[in-house]
Design a protein around this motif. Structure first.
Motif, mmCIF file in Angstrom:
data_model
loop_
_atom_site.group_PDB
_atom_site.id
_atom_site.type_symbol
_atom_site.label_atom_id
_atom_site.label_comp_id
_atom_site.label_asym_id
_atom_site.label_seq_id
_atom_site.Cartn_x
_atom_site.Cartn_y
_atom_site.Cartn_z
ATOM 1 N N LEU A 275 90.047 61.941 66.534
ATOM 2 C CA LEU A 275 89.376 62.147 65.252
ATOM 3 C C LEU A 275 90.091 63.190 64.409
ATOM 4 C CD1 LEU A 275 85.608 62.021 66.310
ATOM 5 C CD2 LEU A 275 87.011 60.215 65.324
ATOM 6 N N SER A 276 90.601 64.222 65.036
ATOM 7 C CA SER A 276 91.322 65.248 64.273
ATOM 8 C C SER A 276 92.557 64.658 63.616
ATOM 9 C CB SER A 276 91.712 66.408 65.191
ATOM 10 O OG SER A 276 90.557 67.057 65.703
ATOM 11 N N ARG A 277 93.319 63.855 64.360
ATOM 12 C CA ARG A 277 94.507 63.229 63.789
ATOM 13 C C ARG A 277 94.135 62.235 62.695
ATOM 14 N NH1 ARG A 277 98.655 60.621 67.762
ATOM 15 N NH2 ARG A 277 99.708 60.448 65.741
ATOM 16 N N SER A 278 93.069 61.461 62.929
ATOM 17 C CA SER A 278 92.672 60.449 61.952
ATOM 18 C C SER A 278 92.230 61.081 60.644
ATOM 19 C CB SER A 278 91.539 59.591 62.527
ATOM 20 O OG SER A 278 91.949 58.909 63.698
ATOM 21 N N PHE A 279 91.455 62.166 60.724
ATOM 22 C CA PHE A 279 90.945 62.805 59.510
ATOM 23 C C PHE A 279 92.010 63.626 58.795
ATOM 24 C CE2 PHE A 279 86.390 62.898 61.445
ATOM 25 C CZ PHE A 279 86.357 61.514 61.364
ATOM 26 N N ASP A 280 92.924 64.238 59.566
ATOM 27 C CA ASP A 280 93.919 65.126 58.968
ATOM 28 C C ASP A 280 95.203 64.399 58.580
ATOM 29 O OD1 ASP A 280 92.095 67.127 59.435
ATOM 30 O OD2 ASP A 280 93.033 67.791 61.312
ATOM 31 N N GLU A 281 95.674 63.498 59.451
ATOM 32 C CA GLU A 281 96.961 62.840 59.222
ATOM 33 C C GLU A 281 96.817 61.471 58.572
ATOM 34 O OE1 GLU A 281 99.238 62.707 62.804
ATOM 35 O OE2 GLU A 281 98.652 64.742 63.417
ATOM 36 N N GLY A 282 95.656 60.848 58.700
ATOM 37 C CA GLY A 282 95.460 59.527 58.128
ATOM 38 C C GLY A 282 95.305 58.470 59.203
ATOM 39 N N ILE A 283 95.000 57.245 58.771
ATOM 40 C CA ILE A 283 94.755 56.139 59.691
ATOM 41 C C ILE A 283 95.572 54.925 59.268
ATOM 42 C CG2 ILE A 283 92.411 56.889 60.268
ATOM 43 C CD1 ILE A 283 91.378 54.777 58.298
ATOM 44 N N THR A 284 95.815 54.045 60.231
ATOM 45 C CA THR A 284 96.416 52.740 59.969
ATOM 46 C C THR A 284 95.375 51.679 60.272
ATOM 47 O OG1 THR A 284 98.621 53.541 60.525
ATOM 48 C CG2 THR A 284 98.280 51.162 60.546
ATOM 49 N N VAL A 285 95.218 50.731 59.355
ATOM 50 C CA VAL A 285 94.118 49.777 59.433
ATOM 51 C C VAL A 285 94.646 48.362 59.610
ATOM 52 C CG1 VAL A 285 92.197 48.760 58.144
ATOM 53 C CG2 VAL A 285 92.584 51.219 58.056
ATOM 54 N N SER A 286 93.979 47.607 60.460
ATOM 55 C CA SER A 286 94.216 46.178 60.604
ATOM 56 C C SER A 286 92.982 45.428 60.117
ATOM 57 C CB SER A 286 94.499 45.819 62.068
ATOM 58 O OG SER A 286 94.513 44.411 62.257
ATOM 59 N N LEU A 287 93.193 44.456 59.241
ATOM 60 C CA LEU A 287 92.074 43.665 58.724
ATOM 61 C C LEU A 287 91.879 42.430 59.588
ATOM 62 C CD1 LEU A 287 92.592 43.739 54.844
ATOM 63 C CD2 LEU A 287 91.198 45.231 56.258
ATOM 64 N N ARG A 288 90.698 42.287 60.153
ATOM 65 C CA ARG A 288 90.359 41.098 60.920
ATOM 66 C C ARG A 288 89.574 40.141 60.020
ATOM 67 N NH1 ARG A 288 90.796 41.498 66.569
ATOM 68 N NH2 ARG A 288 92.368 43.105 67.025
ATOM 69 N N LEU A 289 90.068 38.916 59.899
ATOM 70 C CA LEU A 289 89.387 37.923 59.083
ATOM 71 C C LEU A 289 88.045 37.560 59.702
ATOM 72 C CD1 LEU A 289 89.622 35.948 56.637
ATOM 73 C CD2 LEU A 289 90.472 34.261 58.276
ATOM 74 N N ARG A 290 87.016 37.548 58.885
ATOM 75 C CA ARG A 290 85.692 37.115 59.336
ATOM 76 C C ARG A 290 85.378 35.747 58.734
ATOM 77 N NH1 ARG A 290 81.182 41.712 58.751
ATOM 78 N NH2 ARG A 290 81.860 41.751 56.578
ATOM 79 N N PHE A 291 84.403 35.067 59.329
ATOM 80 C CA PHE A 291 83.931 33.793 58.800
ATOM 81 C C PHE A 291 82.596 33.999 58.106
ATOM 82 C CE2 PHE A 291 86.223 30.960 62.140
ATOM 83 C CZ PHE A 291 87.414 31.207 61.503
ATOM 84 N N GLU A 292 82.378 33.193 57.093
ATOM 85 C CA GLU A 292 81.079 33.148 56.438
ATOM 86 C C GLU A 292 80.390 31.852 56.842
ATOM 87 O OE1 GLU A 292 80.461 33.946 52.002
ATOM 88 O OE2 GLU A 292 80.109 31.791 52.172
ATOM 89 N N ALA A 293 79.214 31.967 57.418
ATOM 90 C CA ALA A 293 78.458 30.802 57.882
ATOM 91 C C ALA A 293 77.132 30.730 57.136
ATOM 92 C CB ALA A 293 78.220 30.875 59.388
#
Length: 492
Positions: A275-293
């Motif tokens: 959490l310290s690294r994520s809040f201070d240094e930043g994050i890398t994000v992967s987008l997972r496609l969702r379905f709409e039903a």
């Protein structure tokens, strides 16, 4: 332009850009300043559509002939190449071209701007939307996003004693770390003896006003209020986060405290460092496609007589919007399952793809899975393993009463419809990520299409590229076998 959740505007992706490294550095060094004014992680496509790079076309250095002759005799390449000053012949639209501009499913309201549900988009719009999500995911995977974290959402099973203890520990650490953090935990923990919220407030008076409690209604009405979600548990906890945030989804950091953990990327023991690294240094994000039903209910016909679901969906009655009406929409991360439920007989399911009737399925049910869900129910039903970056929909029968029904993989730009025919012996039941189980009576069907709202997962910074392969090797022992011994050659 594409609206980003993280309080910034991500430029539309139009191919290579010479200034991209500089823009990436500027984005990496900038942090957002808004707290509750963040935008939805939603792909917005312009009217002119998404421009694709023609990477397969090799540029030529030949000087143009004065006679303006075309350099190719290929009809396809003549359409792709640019010929300045040469008029291009107009061509009549084909059936496929006209189909690109039609809505696939029924719209009882006949909305002029059906932008809220992907099933009401045209084929071209769905294709551009899915392409935009994939391109945005590639872009986000190459940059580090710095968050201006103020509101932290903690999600865990409120009835698990061990997880309640971990929730309290994480809450205490966050509130101590930064005086500006506000931590939201489930409302059922407010009077929980193990969590002991009152004890926390008495021990640390500075926590008052910063320890808050979330409800399902708050998640539905104000999802943009939360900067980040901490999921403590297994894959089921991550799916619960997807169910809570049906439209806007904050970035999710998932800590492994469950059994398998395909979606949980971080070890809980190191949460302070993570959490310290994520809040201070930043994050890398992967987008997972969702379905709409969307569940579509059959309407009572005034004409009477026998009815045919095939005719109503792709036949002569397909233009009649009043044969069916919508009855609830769900965004799912893993799969939609239509099965026989408590009925003793097999399910009979008509399966449609866009304007085609694919087949009639006679089985215990059918599983329509996202690439993310390929390792869940789809795997148990005998479907293929699929990397989450693949732009596909996986269709797998559950105990089909035939020898020839093989799992099939379809493009994610298709709109599937699975319905119960009017002459079926019994109704079927639909579930969405294992939740919201509803009955589909004869004549009802469910539509499945790519969702406008992807699911952002925070990735470990040091093992992004091999994370999925590691997970199937670790959890499923994929291709695990004792190594074959080498020969000892005889030299005599």
């Amino acid at each position: 332009m594409t609206a980003g959740y993280f309080g910034e505007t991500i430029p539309e992706i139009k191919g290579p850009n010479e200034n991209e490294p500089a823009e990436r550095d500027n984005r990496r060094n900038s942090s957002t300043s808004s707290q509750d004014g963040q935008q939805a992680l939603e792909v917005v496509f312009e009217d002119e559509g998404v421009r694709r790079r023609k990477s397969s076309l090799a540029p030529t250095s030949d000087v143009k002939s004065k006679t303006m002759r075309r350099g190719t005799q290929c009809f396809v390449h003549s359409l792709l190449e640019k010929h300045e000053g040469i008029p291009t012949d107009e061509h009549n639209a084909s059936y496929e071209g006209r189909a690109q501009e039609r809505r696939v499913d029924k719209d009882i309201l006949n909305d002029a701007e059906p932008a809220h549900h992907s099933r009401l988009l045209t084929k071209k719009q769905i294709s551009d939307m899915a392409f935009g999500i994939r391109e945005l995911s590639k872009k986000l995977a190459q940059i580090r996003l710095k968050l201006h974290v103020r509101n932290v959402f903690i999600l865990a099973k409120a009835y698990d004693e061990t997880l309640i203890v971990h929730t309290r520990e994480t809450t205490d650490w966050l509130l101590t770390k930064n005086q500006s953090y506000r931590v939201y935990v489930e409302s059922t923990l407010e009077n929980n003896k193990i969590f002991n919220a009152q004890g926390l407030l008495e021990e640390h008076p500075s926590y008052r006003g910063r320890l808050k409690f979330w409800t399902n209604e708050l998640c539905a009405e104000r999802p943009q209020s939360f900067d980040i979600v901490l999921a403590l548990g297994g894959d089921g906890t991550v799916l619960y986060a997807s169910w809570l945030f049906q439209r806007i989804v904050p970035p999710v950091i998932s800590f492994s405290l469950g059994s398998l953990g395909f979606l949980t990327k971080f070890d809980y023991e190191g949460y302070p460092i993570t959490l310290s690294r994520s809040f201070d240094e930043g994050i890398t994000v992967s987008l997972r496609l969702r379905f709409e039903a969307t569940i579509m209910r059959s309407q009572t016909s005034s004409s009477g007589g026998s009815r045919d679901l095939v005719e109503e969906l792709i036949g002569d009655e397909s233009e009649d919007n009043y044969t069916h009406k919508p009855d609830g929409t769900h965004n799912i991360l893993n799969e939609v399952v239509v099965d026989r439920g408590p009925n003793p007989t097999m399910s009979t399911i008509e399966l449609f793809g866009d304007d085609d009737h694919f087949t009639t399925v006679q089985a215990d049910g059918i599983c329509v899975s996202t690439p993310t869900g390929s390792t869940a129910y789809n795997l148990a039903a005998g479907g293929s393993l699929c990397h989450p970056d693949n732009p596909v929909i996986l269709v797998t029968a559950i105990c089909a009463h035939t020898l020839s029904f093989r799992p099939i993989i379809l493009p994610d730009t298709i709109v599937l419809r699975a319905g119960v025919p009017y002459d079926a012996r019994a109704s079927s039941w639909a579930s969405f990520d294992g939740r919201e189980r509803v009955e589909l009576k004869p004549g009802d069907y469910v539509t499945i299409s790519a969702s406008r709202f992807p699911f952002p997962c925070v990735l470990p910074l040091d093992r992004r590229s091999k994370d999925w392969v590691d997970s199937i090797s670790r959890t499923l022992q994929w291709n695990s076998r004792q190594r074959q011994k080498a020969f000892k050659e005889w030299s005599g």
